[in-house]
Design an enzyme around this catalytic site. Sequence first.
Site, PDB file in Angstrom:
ATOM      1  CD  GLU A 287      -2.721  -0.634   2.757  1.00 45.91           C
ATOM      2  OE1 GLU A 287      -2.796   0.542   3.195  1.00 45.91           O
ATOM      3  OE2 GLU A 287      -3.212  -1.606   3.334  1.00 45.91           O
ATOM      4  CD  GLU A 341     -12.248   1.915   0.485  1.00 44.41           C
ATOM      5  OE1 GLU A 341     -12.739   0.974   1.142  1.00 44.41           O
ATOM      6  OE2 GLU A 341     -11.027   2.027   0.240  1.00 44.41           O
ATOM      7  CE  LYS A 344      -9.970   3.529   4.731  1.00 46.18           C
ATOM      8  NZ  LYS A 344      -9.777   2.111   5.099  1.00 46.18           N
ATOM      9  CD  GLU A 350      -7.146   6.443   7.097  1.00 48.18           C
ATOM     10  OE1 GLU A 350      -7.531   5.279   6.903  1.00 48.18           O
ATOM     11  OE2 GLU A 350      -5.978   6.810   6.905  1.00 48.18           O
TER      12      GLU A 350
END
Length: 487
Positions: A287, A341, A344, A350
């Site tokens: 990642e 997203e 999250k 984030e």
Amino acid sequence: MAGAGLLLFLAVVLLTSICSVGNFQIVSDIVIPIPNAQNKLSLMWVEHNSVGVNYGTVASNLPPPDRVARFLIESTVIGRVRLFDTNPDILKSFAQTGIEVSVTVPNNLIPRLTNLTYAQQWLRDNIQPYVPGTNIIRILVGNEVLSTASRQLIGSLVPAMQTLHAALVDASLDSQIKISTPHSLGILASSTPPGAGKFRQGYDTHVLKPMIEFLQATGSDFLVNPYPFFGCNSETLDYALFRPGNPGVIDDITGLHYTNMLDAQLDAVYSAMRLLGFGDVNIVIGETGWPSMGDSTQVGVDPDTAREYNTNLIQHVNSGDGTPLMPNRTFEAYIFALFNEDLKPGPTSERNFGLFQPDMTPVYDAGILRPLDRASVPGGSNPAPEPVSRIPPPQPESGKRFCLPMTGASPDSLQRNIDYVCGLGWVNCGPIKEGGACFEPDTVRAHAAYAMNVYYQTSGKNNYDCDFEGTGSISNVDPSYARCRYY
């Protein structure tokens, strides 16, 4: 990133990362000129480029997996994805695409996987129904497990990896599918300077050494999740973004010069592995990424900065330059993340690491879009890298122009353009009919692009021939792909 992993990662990076100068000497006369977001680049994407994406699903509004798979194949040059589970709908959707898929075993199942019978059953339920149609190349046992501080999970991790590998051998899948597990930089007790990198005491000999021995024996990779975003501040932002002209740092142990933070983080991991006697196990970036939005206390949280980091990352890991301690190599790397997203937890950033919005419109272009789709990138006036797609389009004639849908044009407007052009009777719309060379991707925007361009090319190529009530835009980027040719 997992919440616990993020906290541990932050603690270590803030204390020991190369954002603080520490034992480094700052220099100002040596830099590696890495192009920035304002330069027109040509990223040489080869058929098997090193970059993939993390396909997370912690969101309420994501498109169906079959649309995502088709989008990746038809609109991007991405050839690898990493999943955080073994979602059957997603695995089915990637069948026959050729995209390499890494899947993840949830952390809570790790203790049960130490039992061979359970591991074999897990494999039969979650992997074997989908291979070889879906190109699963790696099973990741948990995610940032050492950062959980759970004795049960940490103690079970290596035995679970070994047992799952034995199940793969029993199913004759061990040559196709490898076993590994990703780590945050919190596994390091020291990362500054990179030459002094070492693993945390206790984990080094009792967990990581037998783990890396297993990876070495099975031909698998060591995955690490480095995030320069979480390790930088306003003074080291240029260093984190690979910007030319940043002073860089010199490791006073090795004497090596570092011009970007990612290299220093990777070399700290490499030094820790070498300290245990494993300098030959391949490192994969599981990642890394940069958010396009964040809180006021965070530095560089905007689309342009996110694009700059990921664009330079892609160029760097594919360049073959390697790092100061690992020169002349490329890195398999997975950008976090495919989508923003919305579910999250944590700070705003984030929820905003995505390359794309849930409706699959780009947040920005880091060089992974095919030419036709790049025309719809917000802020498209800023030059973006032009990757070579897996099936290279023909080179356009010098000065040739194409008529494409304008960014923000509504599907209804574009459908009217298709109906108008194809209803004239003298424009050939056969290629966008089912079975035609340009039918796929079967989207209004793609079909409108072909129809509008045909009209423009055959009507005199005047600017007004591409107006279409304000929905057309002239581009010098040839949007041809595969068998679909724009003339």
